[in-house]
Design a protein around this motif. Structure first.
Motif, PDB file in Angstrom:
ATOM      1  N   VAL A  98     -83.415 -15.710 -17.120  1.00 13.57           N
ATOM      2  CA  VAL A  98     -82.977 -14.721 -16.142  1.00 13.57           C
ATOM      3  C   VAL A  98     -82.688 -15.339 -14.767  1.00 13.57           C
ATOM      4  O   VAL A  98     -81.780 -14.909 -14.072  1.00 13.57           O
ATOM      5  N   ASN A  99     -83.410 -16.356 -14.380  1.00  9.04           N
ATOM      6  CA  ASN A  99     -83.228 -16.941 -13.047  1.00  9.04           C
ATOM      7  C   ASN A  99     -82.290 -18.141 -13.020  1.00  9.04           C
ATOM      8  O   ASN A  99     -82.086 -18.732 -11.962  1.00  9.04           O
ATOM      9  N   GLU A 100     -81.704 -18.490 -14.158  1.00  9.80           N
ATOM     10  CA  GLU A 100     -80.758 -19.598 -14.185  1.00  9.80           C
ATOM     11  C   GLU A 100     -79.451 -19.164 -13.523  1.00  9.80           C
ATOM     12  O   GLU A 100     -79.045 -18.014 -13.635  1.00  9.80           O
ATOM     13  N   PRO A 101     -78.771 -20.104 -12.825  1.00  7.57           N
ATOM     14  CA  PRO A 101     -77.521 -19.754 -12.160  1.00  7.57           C
ATOM     15  C   PRO A 101     -76.439 -19.335 -13.156  1.00  7.57           C
ATOM     16  O   PRO A 101     -76.426 -19.783 -14.300  1.00  7.57           O
ATOM     17  N   ALA A 102     -75.547 -18.481 -12.702  1.00  9.17           N
ATOM     18  CA  ALA A 102     -74.428 -18.020 -13.525  1.00  9.17           C
ATOM     19  C   ALA A 102     -73.131 -18.299 -12.787  1.00  9.17           C
ATOM     20  O   ALA A 102     -73.102 -18.363 -11.557  1.00  9.17           O
ATOM     21  N   SER A 103     -72.067 -18.462 -13.557  1.00  8.75           N
ATOM     22  CA  SER A 103     -70.746 -18.695 -12.986  1.00  8.75           C
ATOM     23  C   SER A 103     -69.774 -17.662 -13.525  1.00  8.75           C
ATOM     24  O   SER A 103     -69.875 -17.235 -14.669  1.00  8.75           O
ATOM     25  N   CYS A 104     -68.791 -17.300 -12.696  1.00  8.17           N
ATOM     26  CA  CYS A 104     -67.751 -16.374 -13.136  1.00  8.17           C
ATOM     27  C   CYS A 104     -66.767 -17.127 -14.029  1.00  8.17           C
ATOM     28  O   CYS A 104     -66.922 -18.329 -14.274  1.00  8.17           O
ATOM     29  N   SER A 105     -65.733 -16.458 -14.484  1.00  7.49           N
ATOM     30  CA  SER A 105     -64.764 -17.081 -15.383  1.00  7.49           C
ATOM     31  C   SER A 105     -63.975 -18.198 -14.701  1.00  7.49           C
ATOM     32  O   SER A 105     -63.420 -19.060 -15.368  1.00  7.49           O
ATOM     33  N   ARG A 106     -63.957 -18.210 -13.372  1.00  5.55           N
ATOM     34  CA  ARG A 106     -63.249 -19.268 -12.627  1.00  5.55           C
ATOM     35  C   ARG A 106     -64.184 -20.377 -12.163  1.00  5.55           C
ATOM     36  O   ARG A 106     -63.756 -21.296 -11.483  1.00  5.55           O
ATOM     37  N   GLY A 107     -65.471 -20.262 -12.488  1.00  5.22           N
ATOM     38  CA  GLY A 107     -66.419 -21.314 -12.172  1.00  5.22           C
ATOM     39  C   GLY A 107     -67.166 -21.174 -10.862  1.00  5.22           C
ATOM     40  O   GLY A 107     -67.928 -22.050 -10.487  1.00  5.22           O
ATOM     41  N   HIS A 108     -66.973 -20.057 -10.151  1.00  6.30           N
ATOM     42  CA  HIS A 108     -67.692 -19.832  -8.901  1.00  6.30           C
ATOM     43  C   HIS A 108     -69.125 -19.382  -9.175  1.00  6.30           C
ATOM     44  O   HIS A 108     -69.400 -18.774 -10.198  1.00  6.30           O
ATOM     45  N   ARG A 109     -69.988 -19.629  -8.235  1.00  5.85           N
ATOM     46  CA  ARG A 109     -71.386 -19.201  -8.360  1.00  5.85           C
ATOM     47  C   ARG A 109     -71.458 -17.681  -8.210  1.00  5.85           C
ATOM     48  O   ARG A 109     -70.900 -17.109  -7.282  1.00  5.85           O
ATOM     49  N   ALA A 110     -72.148 -17.038  -9.132  1.00  4.33           N
ATOM     50  CA  ALA A 110     -72.276 -15.577  -9.128  1.00  4.33           C
ATOM     51  C   ALA A 110     -73.712 -15.180  -8.859  1.00  4.33           C
ATOM     52  O   ALA A 110     -74.641 -15.946  -9.097  1.00  4.33           O
ATOM     53  N   GLU A 111     -73.887 -13.965  -8.364  1.00  5.11           N
ATOM     54  CA  GLU A 111     -75.207 -13.422  -8.046  1.00  5.11           C
ATOM     55  C   GLU A 111     -75.546 -12.332  -9.057  1.00  5.11           C
ATOM     56  O   GLU A 111     -74.694 -11.536  -9.428  1.00  5.11           O
ATOM     57  N   ARG A 112     -76.794 -12.290  -9.475  1.00  6.62           N
ATOM     58  CA  ARG A 112     -77.224 -11.232 -10.390  1.00  6.62           C
ATOM     59  C   ARG A 112     -77.371  -9.947  -9.594  1.00  6.62           C
ATOM     60  O   ARG A 112     -77.888  -9.941  -8.477  1.00  6.62           O
ATOM     61  N   VAL A 113     -76.890  -8.854 -10.145  1.00  7.30           N
ATOM     62  CA  VAL A 113     -76.977  -7.549  -9.489  1.00  7.30           C
ATOM     63  C   VAL A 113     -77.811  -6.601 -10.330  1.00  7.30           C
ATOM     64  O   VAL A 113     -78.003  -6.809 -11.529  1.00  7.30           O
ATOM     65  N   LEU A 114     -78.302  -5.571  -9.706  1.00  6.02           N
ATOM     66  CA  LEU A 114     -79.082  -4.553 -10.391  1.00  6.02           C
ATOM     67  C   LEU A 114     -78.133  -3.673 -11.188  1.00  6.02           C
ATOM     68  O   LEU A 114     -77.202  -3.094 -10.637  1.00  6.02           O
ATOM     69  N   SER A 115     -78.324  -3.616 -12.476  1.00  6.70           N
ATOM     70  CA  SER A 115     -77.448  -2.831 -13.342  1.00  6.70           C
ATOM     71  C   SER A 115     -77.826  -1.360 -13.286  1.00  6.70           C
ATOM     72  O   SER A 115     -78.991  -1.010 -13.172  1.00  6.70           O
ATOM     73  N   MET A 116     -76.825  -0.521 -13.418  1.00 10.68           N
ATOM     74  CA  MET A 116     -77.025   0.928 -13.449  1.00 10.68           C
ATOM     75  C   MET A 116     -76.670   1.412 -14.849  1.00 10.68           C
ATOM     76  O   MET A 116     -75.847   0.826 -15.528  1.00 10.68           O
ATOM     77  N   PHE A 117     -77.304   2.464 -15.278  1.00 15.38           N
ATOM     78  CA  PHE A 117     -76.962   3.055 -16.552  1.00 15.38           C
ATOM     79  C   PHE A 117     -76.840   4.556 -16.352  1.00 15.38           C
ATOM     80  O   PHE A 117     -77.315   5.099 -15.370  1.00 15.38           O
ATOM     81  N   ALA A 118     -76.166   5.194 -17.274  1.00 12.70           N
ATOM     82  CA  ALA A 118     -75.946   6.631 -17.151  1.00 12.70           C
ATOM     83  C   ALA A 118     -76.257   7.318 -18.469  1.00 12.70           C
ATOM     84  O   ALA A 118     -76.098   6.748 -19.536  1.00 12.70           O
ATOM     85  N   ALA A 119     -76.673   8.549 -18.356  1.00 16.11           N
ATOM     86  CA  ALA A 119     -76.874   9.400 -19.527  1.00 16.11           C
ATOM     87  C   ALA A 119     -75.828  10.505 -19.469  1.00 16.11           C
ATOM     88  O   ALA A 119     -75.407  10.897 -18.388  1.00 16.11           O
ATOM     89  N   PRO A 120     -75.388  10.985 -20.601  1.00 17.93           N
ATOM     90  CA  PRO A 120     -74.398  12.063 -20.591  1.00 17.93           C
ATOM     91  C   PRO A 120     -74.932  13.267 -19.821  1.00 17.93           C
ATOM     92  O   PRO A 120     -76.102  13.633 -19.950  1.00 17.93           O
TER      93      PRO A 120
END
Length: 72
Positions: free
Chosen positions: A24-46
């Motif tokens: 979870v804490n390992e760095p991530a890159s976007c499809s172009r190779g830039h450094r990305a930040e983890r964001v808080l995901s949202m979910f929805a119920a019908p």
């Protein structure tokens, strides 16, 4: 495996990655190779969905052990 959501401030792109919870804490890159930040995901119920004891999942809270379903 969990799905984590990331945001690249350079590209302004949001994307998801599947990775083990141990990474979870390992760095991530976007499809172009830039450094990305983890964001808080949202979910929805019908909207208007109500948990019931006879729903396929067994009701809310794993079997209807709480009063969530009777709140309406």
């Amino acid at each position: 495996m969990a799905i984590y959501e990331f945001y690249c401030p350079t590209c302004r792109e949001k994307f998801e990655q599947r990775r083990p919870m141990s990474a979870v804490n390992e760095p991530a890159s976007c499809s172009r190779g830039h450094r990305a930040e983890r964001v808080l995901s949202m979910f929805a119920a019908p909207r208007g969905a109500v948990a019931t004891a006879d729903s396929p999942a067994g009701g809310c809270c794993g079997g209807g052990a709480c009063a969530c379903a009777s709140a309406n």
